[in-house]
Design a protein around this motif. Structure first.
Motif, PDB file in Angstrom:
ATOM      1  N   VAL A   1     135.921  70.243  -0.328  1.00  0.00           N
ATOM      2  CA  VAL A   1     135.491  69.430  -2.055  1.00  0.00           C
ATOM      3  C   VAL A   1     136.122  68.174  -1.904  1.00  0.00           C
ATOM      4  CG1 VAL A   1     137.031  69.809  -3.508  1.00  0.00           C
ATOM      5  CG2 VAL A   1     137.325  71.578  -1.973  1.00  0.00           C
ATOM      6  N   VAL A   2     135.279  67.362  -2.972  1.00  0.00           N
ATOM      7  CA  VAL A   2     135.170  66.040  -2.445  1.00  0.00           C
ATOM      8  C   VAL A   2     136.000  65.760  -4.134  1.00  0.00           C
ATOM      9  CG1 VAL A   2     133.908  65.473  -0.787  1.00  0.00           C
ATOM     10  CG2 VAL A   2     133.045  65.704  -3.493  1.00  0.00           C
ATOM     11  N   ASP A   3     136.762  64.163  -4.025  1.00  0.00           N
ATOM     12  CA  ASP A   3     136.860  63.431  -5.157  1.00  0.00           C
ATOM     13  C   ASP A   3     135.793  62.664  -6.036  1.00  0.00           C
ATOM     14  OD1 ASP A   3     136.599  61.411  -4.100  1.00  0.00           O
ATOM     15  OD2 ASP A   3     138.617  60.836  -3.190  1.00  0.00           O
ATOM     16  N   GLU A   4     136.199  62.052  -6.542  1.00  0.00           N
ATOM     17  CA  GLU A   4     135.716  61.120  -7.572  1.00  0.00           C
ATOM     18  C   GLU A   4     134.687  60.062  -6.427  1.00  0.00           C
ATOM     19  OE1 GLU A   4     138.167  61.694  -8.222  1.00  0.00           O
ATOM     20  OE2 GLU A   4     138.223  62.685 -10.633  1.00  0.00           O
ATOM     21  N   ALA A   5     135.124  59.780  -5.525  1.00  0.00           N
ATOM     22  CA  ALA A   5     134.501  58.390  -4.715  1.00  0.00           C
ATOM     23  C   ALA A   5     133.877  59.115  -2.999  1.00  0.00           C
ATOM     24  CB  ALA A   5     135.794  58.051  -4.203  1.00  0.00           C
ATOM     25  N   ASN A   6     133.925  60.656  -3.254  1.00  0.00           N
ATOM     26  CA  ASN A   6     132.829  61.410  -1.907  1.00  0.00           C
ATOM     27  C   ASN A   6     133.925  61.459  -0.999  1.00  0.00           C
ATOM     28  OD1 ASN A   6     131.207  63.009  -1.859  1.00  0.00           O
ATOM     29  ND2 ASN A   6     130.102  61.480  -0.069  1.00  0.00           N
TER      30      ASN A   6
END
Length: 235
Positions: free
Chosen positions: A40-45
């Motif tokens: 699972v990644v955030d907006e910045a990958n």
């Protein structure tokens, strides 16, 4: 001698989901790509967690709370670096009891995923490649020995070492270096050693010399009795 790194073994295009990805979409991705977990990644990958098949089954059984990746994921996430050796990654997997590791760069950005099946590729190396690495890197380059005095046989990752080393003291180093070669599953030692062969020959020669000297001092066994008996006959 160069160990294969995480970068060599990982799947470079990682399947990932966002924190808000729903249950069914995650299940579809796992099935479509034949994988058991997804980062699972955030907006910045950057990885913030992992959702596995076990997480999906646990949420399905509980049937309570939101069914998004963020709600189901395991966190904090355990990650690997591309420069790590396969051994370092395997130890991390074992320590944390995980089957897959997201791989991140210096900025923490997801660049791939390493799975247990990727690590198993090490043990599928051709026997010929293992043999060549031992002869060229271990024997010649690192130890500075002559390949002509040694025989390296490799079958299904099992390395059998025979021939002659200059000294027995080299053996532990030689064996350890062979064990560290990627793809080696076992090393069998059938080596002999020049220093021990020379020492045994010297001991044998010394024993023979001592025996000859003793015979020279004492005479041939029984020879004195025969002389005395002959003298009595003359009388």
């Amino acid at each position: 001698m160069r160990h294969r790194s995480v970068a060599d073994l990982m799947t470079p295009t990682a399947v990932a989901v966002q924190p808000g990805t729903p249950f069914k979409e995650i299940a579809r991705l796992l099935d479509e790509y034949g994988i058991t977990a997804v980062p699972v990644v955030d907006e910045a990958n950057r990885p913030v967690g992992v959702v596995s098949e076990a997480d999906l089954l646990r949420r399905h059984t509980a049937k309570d709370g939101p069914s998004t990746a963020e709600a189901m994921m395991s966190s904090p996430v355990v990650v690997a670096r591309p420069s790590w050796t396969a051994v370092e990654a395997a130890r991390l997997m074992e320590r944390h009891r995980v089957k897959r590791l997201p791989v991140v760069d210096a900025d923490g950005t997801l660049i791939g995923v390493l799975s247990r099946s990727d690590l198993l590729q090490l043990f599928l190396r051709r026997d010929r490649a293992i043999q060549e690495e031992i002869l060229e890197d271990v024997v010649t380059r690192i130890l500075g020995l002559s390949p002509a005095s040694l025989h390296i046989d490799v079958a299904e990752g099992r390395v059998t070492l025979s021939g002659t080393l200059p000294r027995r003291s080299i053996a532990p180093i030689f064996l350890r270096l062979c064990e560290d070669v990627d793809g080696v599953v076992e090393v069998v030692d059938r080596l002999s050693y020049e220093d021990e062969t020379a020492a045994a020959a010297a001991a044998k020669a010394a024993g023979a010399g001592a025996h000859e000297a003793r015979v020279a001092r004492e005479g041939t066994p029984g020879h004195g009795d025969q002389t005395a008996h002959g003298g009595q006959a003359a009388l």
